[in-house]
Design a protein around this motif. Sequence first.
Motif, PDB file in Angstrom:
ATOM      1  N   ASP A   9       0.801  -1.211   0.000  1.00 55.51           N
ATOM      2  CA  ASP A   9       0.000   0.000   0.000  1.00 55.51           C
ATOM      3  C   ASP A   9       0.843   1.275   0.000  1.00 55.51           C
ATOM      4  O   ASP A   9       1.910   1.332   0.606  1.00 55.51           O
ATOM      5  CB  ASP A   9      -0.921   0.027   1.214  1.00 55.51           C
ATOM      6  N   ARG A 111      -9.161   1.736   1.524  1.00 55.10           N
ATOM      7  CA  ARG A 111      -7.938   1.331   0.834  1.00 55.10           C
ATOM      8  C   ARG A 111      -7.901   1.769  -0.626  1.00 55.10           C
ATOM      9  O   ARG A 111      -6.850   1.709  -1.272  1.00 55.10           O
ATOM     10  CB  ARG A 111      -7.737  -0.192   0.970  1.00 55.10           C
ATOM     11  N   TYR A 138      -0.882  -6.584   3.972  1.00 51.74           N
ATOM     12  CA  TYR A 138      -2.111  -5.893   3.580  1.00 51.74           C
ATOM     13  C   TYR A 138      -2.468  -6.190   2.124  1.00 51.74           C
ATOM     14  O   TYR A 138      -3.640  -6.203   1.758  1.00 51.74           O
ATOM     15  CB  TYR A 138      -1.960  -4.381   3.749  1.00 51.74           C
ATOM     16  N   LEU A 141      -5.078  -8.932   1.371  1.00 53.05           N
ATOM     17  CA  LEU A 141      -6.420  -8.843   1.946  1.00 53.05           C
ATOM     18  C   LEU A 141      -7.534  -8.915   0.914  1.00 53.05           C
ATOM     19  O   LEU A 141      -8.577  -9.518   1.166  1.00 53.05           O
ATOM     20  CB  LEU A 141      -6.568  -7.538   2.744  1.00 53.05           C
TER      21      LEU A 141
END
Length: 316
Positions: A9, A111, A138, A141
């Motif tokens: 991210d 996100r 992350y 996910l």
Amino acid sequence: MSAIVLLGDINIDVVLDVPAYPAEGGEAIATAQTTALGGSATNTAIALARSRHRCRLIGRLGNDAWGDKALSDLRAEGIDTGWIGRDDAEPTQINVVAVGRTGERTMFAYRGANVQLSPGAFSDAVFDAAELFHLSGYALLQSPQSDAAEYAIDMAVARGIPITLDIPGGVVSELASGVRPLLPSLDTIVLADTDLSPLAGKPSGIDLDEAVRTLLDLGVKRVAVKAKEGLSWLYDAQGRESASWLPADVVDTTGAGDAFAAGHIHGRLAGMTRQECCRLANAFGALAVARRGAGRVMPTIDEAFALLRSADDLTF
């Protein structure tokens, strides 16, 4: 010159110092506000770039002003942004980070564009002359980002590039079933001791060593553990070593785990011993919690070595 490839991210953190949390429907007045670049893989990339590594970051940003800001900051840190796409439909991720009196952070995030990273967004050329691939948990996910992450793992495995995976706190229950089949492909996994049992598929409360042995038996080569009793551990097939946390005036825990992962990555690539890796990771973490926010205030390798020398720890 070889490079470290990272996938995960990229976001903007809005960090608020909140002395007391209100009840639902109430209000809290923050005592300070900071807006800065963030994201787990992003923070690790910056710490590694500041440790004199070449870094390439794979990710996705919104086609908006926050995305422009993120790209500008990443380039200023010397990170290769050629593998970061832009999204017209989803915005750049914003994290609202509330930091309490003890320095512990609580995050709220949408996100956004990060999740829209797809396998078709990059080619295996990103791994040319790469010495390591680091993945933030992350990224596993949600699809299509999770598909992109697994695609990148396959690329790295095909080239014999070691892979590190950082399991963020609080999401192991969502990741465990998907991560276990990936363990034979991984060189190192970084996680908290409280996440060991669920990742290993064992009952809570089992012995730390037993949980780690399960992960090693499932195929991962190294397990780096942040333990509550003031220690960090590094396990591999040959044994284990630990190191005590270093004293720190905790201001904000945002990015501390990302800095810790960067310390282990640097130690791994530098050929350090298990204990040296633990101590270096602890130094990165101690420096990170003593400053507000993450991103462009992540620690440097020189700061980490200086902290270890001042603590009469190791001579580097």
